[in-house]
Scaffold this motif. Structure first.
Motif: not given
Length: 130
Positions: A1-24
């Motif tokens: 089995q593989v477990q995946l946990v995401e992080s880094g989402g949120g609210l941002v204005q148009a034109g902005g940036s976000l970085r999502l991470s996923c630890a396996a």
């Protein structure tokens, strides 16, 4: 089995940036082809970006080419999605996904469809305001 946990989402204005991470965990990360998919309300899940288990090949949806970058750090068992120049239409739940079949079949190609992933994270919400 593989477990995946995401992080880094949120609210941002148009034109902005976000970085999502996923630890396996649960399997050798270097044997996993990884990807990010998203699903907006009332829409089908779609593949956003994928990276081969070797890290040598990537694939992007046309809607995000030039704005999103997928990468992986095998030492940290983590895959990332850097999202720049975000648009309101990028608003969705973003899911990390993993596939083992590419490795065992000897393919160096990234996964091309969200239907081909075997393992999924719980999702992280990304909201882009206009």
């Amino acid at each position: 089995q593989v477990q995946l946990v995401e992080s880094g989402g949120g609210l941002v204005q148009a034109g902005g940036s976000l970085r999502l991470s996923c630890a396996a965990s649960g399997r050798s990360f270097s044997s996993l082809a990884m990807g990010w998919c998203r699903q907006a309300p009332g829409k089908e899940r779609e593949l956003v970006a994928s990276i081969s288990w070797s890290g040598g090949s990537t694939l992007y949806a046309d809607s995000v080419k030039g704005r999103f970058t997928i990468s992986r750090d095998n030492a940290k068992n983590t895959v990332y999605l850097q999202m720049n120049s975000l648009k309101p239409e990028d608003t969705a739940v973003y899911y990390c996904a993993a596939d083992l079949d590419k490795y065992y079949s000897g393919s160096y190609m990234p996964v091309r469809s969200h239907h081909d992933y075997d393992y999924w994270g719980q999702g992280t919400q990304v909201t882009v305001s206009s």
